[in-house]
Design a protein around this motif. Structure first.
Motif, short mmCIF file in Angstrom:
data_model
loop_
_atom_site.label_atom_id
_atom_site.label_comp_id
_atom_site.label_asym_id
_atom_site.label_seq_id
_atom_site.Cartn_x
_atom_site.Cartn_y
_atom_site.Cartn_z
N ARG A 470 10.90 16.09 20.40
CA ARG A 470 10.26 17.37 20.73
C ARG A 470 8.78 17.10 20.93
O ARG A 470 8.29 15.98 20.71
CB ARG A 470 10.46 18.37 19.59
N ASP A 471 8.03 18.11 21.35
CA ASP A 471 6.58 17.99 21.36
C ASP A 471 6.10 17.85 19.92
O ASP A 471 6.44 18.68 19.06
CB ASP A 471 5.94 19.23 21.99
N VAL A 472 5.31 16.83 19.65
CA VAL A 472 4.95 16.58 18.25
C VAL A 472 3.68 15.74 18.18
O VAL A 472 3.45 14.86 19.01
CB VAL A 472 6.09 15.86 17.51
N ILE A 473 2.85 16.04 17.21
CA ILE A 473 1.74 15.16 16.84
C ILE A 473 2.12 14.50 15.52
O ILE A 473 2.25 15.17 14.49
CB ILE A 473 0.41 15.91 16.75
N VAL A 474 2.35 13.21 15.59
CA VAL A 474 2.75 12.43 14.42
C VAL A 474 1.49 12.08 13.63
O VAL A 474 0.57 11.43 14.16
CB VAL A 474 3.51 11.16 14.85
N VAL A 475 1.44 12.51 12.39
CA VAL A 475 0.31 12.24 11.51
C VAL A 475 0.75 11.21 10.47
O VAL A 475 1.72 11.45 9.74
CB VAL A 475 -0.19 13.52 10.81
N VAL A 476 0.08 10.08 10.43
CA VAL A 476 0.39 9.04 9.45
C VAL A 476 -0.86 8.84 8.60
O VAL A 476 -1.87 8.33 9.09
CB VAL A 476 0.82 7.73 10.12
N ARG A 477 -0.78 9.26 7.36
CA ARG A 477 -1.96 9.26 6.48
C ARG A 477 -1.78 8.27 5.33
O ARG A 477 -0.76 7.62 5.21
CB ARG A 477 -2.19 10.68 5.96
N PHE A 478 -2.82 8.17 4.51
CA PHE A 478 -2.87 7.20 3.41
C PHE A 478 -2.72 5.78 3.95
O PHE A 478 -2.06 4.93 3.36
CB PHE A 478 -1.82 7.52 2.34
N GLN A 479 -3.36 5.56 5.10
CA GLN A 479 -3.38 4.24 5.73
C GLN A 479 -4.80 3.71 5.87
O GLN A 479 -5.04 2.75 6.61
CB GLN A 479 -2.73 4.31 7.11
N GLY A 480 -5.75 4.32 5.18
CA GLY A 480 -7.15 3.92 5.30
C GLY A 480 -7.47 2.70 4.45
O GLY A 480 -6.63 2.20 3.69
N PRO A 481 -8.70 2.21 4.54
CA PRO A 481 -9.07 0.99 3.80
C PRO A 481 -8.92 1.12 2.30
O PRO A 481 -8.50 0.17 1.63
CB PRO A 481 -10.53 0.75 4.21
N ARG A 482 -9.23 2.27 1.74
CA ARG A 482 -9.13 2.42 0.30
C ARG A 482 -7.69 2.65 -0.17
O ARG A 482 -7.36 2.37 -1.33
CB ARG A 482 -10.02 3.58 -0.17
N ALA A 483 -6.83 3.11 0.73
CA ALA A 483 -5.44 3.40 0.36
C ALA A 483 -4.61 2.12 0.32
O ALA A 483 -4.01 1.78 -0.71
CB ALA A 483 -4.83 4.40 1.32
N ASN A 484 -4.58 1.40 1.43
CA ASN A 484 -3.73 0.21 1.50
C ASN A 484 -4.30 -0.89 2.37
O ASN A 484 -3.57 -1.75 2.86
CB ASN A 484 -2.33 0.59 1.99
N GLY A 485 -5.62 -0.87 2.57
CA GLY A 485 -6.25 -1.92 3.36
C GLY A 485 -6.26 -1.68 4.85
O GLY A 485 -6.65 -2.54 5.63
N MET A 486 -5.81 -0.51 5.29
CA MET A 486 -5.89 -0.09 6.69
C MET A 486 -5.14 -1.02 7.64
O MET A 486 -5.71 -1.62 8.55
CB MET A 486 -7.35 0.02 7.13
#
Length: 604
Positions: A470-486
């Motif tokens: 479907r039409d969708v904006i997939v948001v993938v979070r907690f992937q930043g440098p402080r979370a898991n090294g990005m």
């Protein structure tokens, strides 16, 4: 050469003013280092003897003369195809140094991981911070204070930025990067991408996929697409840290050997022991860094440099942000189309005119600074020429007036696009980078309900279950440098591409990274503040309407986030050495500042 473009002048002057205090502190420190540690004779006799005990025939020269001693910092390993040729470089470089009365020693090695191997797996969570480990490793190598100049052997993604950061803290020494060159062209990039997408749809077997990948990545040398590794090489040229136009000469050729020899000879000539002292601290200044940014934009280079360029700049006391990149992008035309922005690879780009053509065009249009100090005697103008062998003599000649292939390389007067293809998007969901150069303009604006995930594996599972049709904006979070090294979220590209090809309006929004080869799906990446630091992505819920627009620079939601509590982050993963990088994650600062734990901890 034309007068400087107003946008380039404006960004440069703003950078100089913003960096005035930090740059002054840096240069003052480098002057103190040059006075205190710029000559190995300050070491005690026992210290010196330890330093050249393994130098064999070079012992007397290092011990009893003032000849330049060059330190080689190498990222060699033979798992990394781009770095495999470096195995034999040190012995050759020692011979080249002796030819001009100098000596050379391997000062140390630094880690060099391949994102292509770890892509989509646990090891990728070490990738970004390997840059900072490399910077520290280079500092350890140079801490012996035995050297008058530094030859840096590194090519790939985090390795060049890490070596730049480490060497800049020894910026009283001159430094030259010595490239290795790209592997020969394999199968066409469109064919490779097609097989990847068929595999994602379950229409190609693993054996078929592996055979396709082996036909693409097949021999020693740098991968030939224009991702982060080859963007690194372009930037070293635009910053004046290469022997001119040496980036894309293939390994194992007489011309490549001649360029390595020239690099060693030139490095020996620009040490403090000679009459043309060119310390790295003076080469890498505000203008050189703006040149690198312009080159990146003009050639459609890797979005990873929206993180690496600020980090490299900070190591030199210079402050650059995404607003600078955005303003430059609006003024700098896209004059190269190299995969993933086009069908050609870097070998085709080099044959069409390559770096020399790009530099000549940018200088002629006033889009880069021609007056920077470079390791080459003639300054930036030397980088508008190409190296050739005439018999056994290395020389440089003017690049052809016309592009060898205007489907790959064009003049500034007839660009592929009027802008450089990297946009800042900002709004109620934070600040991010959108690489427009690889995306059809018809897809620059996507407005759709969000589907929120905390990992790329969860996205893949939803895709396979048909939940994203479907039409969708997939948001993938907690992937930043402080979370898991990005980590780079490379596994998302094929499934999102499949959805887009089905006719759905699809986009990605993430506080993680996408590859330097990220392709046709619109995406806001590197979103800051990251979700773990209370960024608004942690407040989004499934179904919230999100608008992403590169044309107007917008990243926002119509949802009221003010009364929500942030979603809890997933527990940190362990294994694959990830626990050893907990200190790096805890210390890292924002993506826009370079996501660097070592620079943040140092207060730089």
């Amino acid at each position: 050469m034309s007068s400087l473009h107003p946008a380039v002048e404006r960004v440069t002057q703003r950078t100089i003013e913003r960096s005035k205090d930090s740059r002054r502190r840096y240069l003052d420190q480098m002057e103190r280092e040059a006075d205190a540690h710029g000559n190995r004779s300050f070491l005690g006799c026992s210290n010196l003897a330890h330093g050249f005990a393994g130098a064999e025939q070079d012992q007397p020269t290092i011990a009893f003369t003032q000849a330049a001693n060059l330190g080689i910092v190498t990222a060699y390993n033979d798992m990394l195809s781009a770095h495999q040729p470096y195995g034999r470089y040190p012995e050759a470089m020692k011979l080249y140094a002796r030819e001009v009365g100098a000596t050379a020693q391997v000062a140390g090695g630094v880690p060099a991981m391949c994102d292509g191997v770890t892509q989509g797996f646990a090891g990728m969570e070490l990738s970004l911070f390997s840059r900072d480990a490399i910077a520290q490793g280079a500092a350890i190598a140079l801490s012996h204070a035995m050297f008058d100049g530094v030859a840096l052997l590194g090519i790939c993604d985090k390795i060049v930025p890490g070596l730049v950061m480490g060497a800049l803290r020894f910026g009283h020494l001159p430094a030259v990067f010595v490239p290795g060159g790209p592997m020969p062209t394999g199968i066409g990039n469109k064919e490779k991408q097609k097989v990847r997408q068929l595999y994602a749809e379950g229409k190609a077997s693993r054996e078929e996929l592996l055979k396709s990948e082996m036909a693409s990545y097949h021999s020693p040398g740098t991968c030939t697409f224009y991702g982060t590794a080859n963007s690194n090489q372009m930037m070293m040229e635009l910053m004046g840290l290469h022997v001119p136009c040496s980036a894309f000469v293939p390994p194992g050729t007489p011309l490549r050997s001649a360029l390595t020899r020239a690099a060693v000879h030139r490095l020996a000539a620009i040490t403090r022991k000679g009459e043309d002292y060119r310390p790295m601290a003076k080469v890498v200044d505000e203008k050189a860094l703006v040149n690198a940014a312009v080159g990146l934009l003009a050639t459609g280079g890797s979005t990873n440099h929206a993180i690496h360029l600020p980090a490299m700049a900070r190591a030199a006391g210079v402050l650059i942000d995404w607003q600078d990149l955005d303003e430059l992008s609006a003024a700098v035309p896209l004059i190269a189309q190299v995969y993933p922005n086009g069908a050609a690879d870097v070998n085709h780009f080099h044959a069409a005119g390559g770096i020399g053509f790009v530099v000549r065009e940018l200088l002629g249009a006033g889009l880069i600074h021609g007056d920077i100090l470079t390791v080459s005697a003639g300054g930036m103008a030397d980088y508008a020429r190409e190296p050739v062998l005439e018999g056994e003599t290395l020389t440089w000649r003017d690049v052809p007036e016309q592009s060898g292939d205007d489907a790959i390389l064009r003049p500034v007067s007839a660009p592929f696009r009027s802008d450089g293809g990297m946009r800042l998007v900002a709004g109620s969901l934070g600040r991010g980078i959108f690489k427009t150069s690889a995306v059809d303009p018809a897809r620059w604006t996507i407005e759709a309900p969000a589907r929120v995930f905390d990992s790329q594996e969860a996205v893949q599972a939803a895709f396979k279950a048909g939940e994203l049709d479907r039409d969708v904006i997939v948001v993938v979070r907690f992937q930043g440098p402080r979370a898991n090294g990005m980590p780079e979220l490379h596994k998302l590209t094929p499934p999102l591409g499949v959805l887009q090809d089905k006719g759905f309006k699809v986009a990605l929004v993430t506080d993680g990274r996408m590859s330097g080869a990220s392709g046709k799906v619109p995406a806001a990446i590197h979103v800051t503040p990251e979700a773990l630091d209370g960024g608004p992505l942690a407040l989004l819920r499934d179904g919230d309407l999100v608008r992403l627009c590169a044309a107007s620079g917008v990243l926002e939601t119509s949802a009221d986030l003010s009364a929500r509590q942030p979603s809890p982050p997933p527990a940190p993963e362990t294994g694959m050495g990830r626990e050893l990088f907990a200190l790096y994650r805890a210390s890292a600062d924002s993506a826009e500042r370079g996501a660097s734990p070592v620079l943040a901890a140092a207060g730089l």
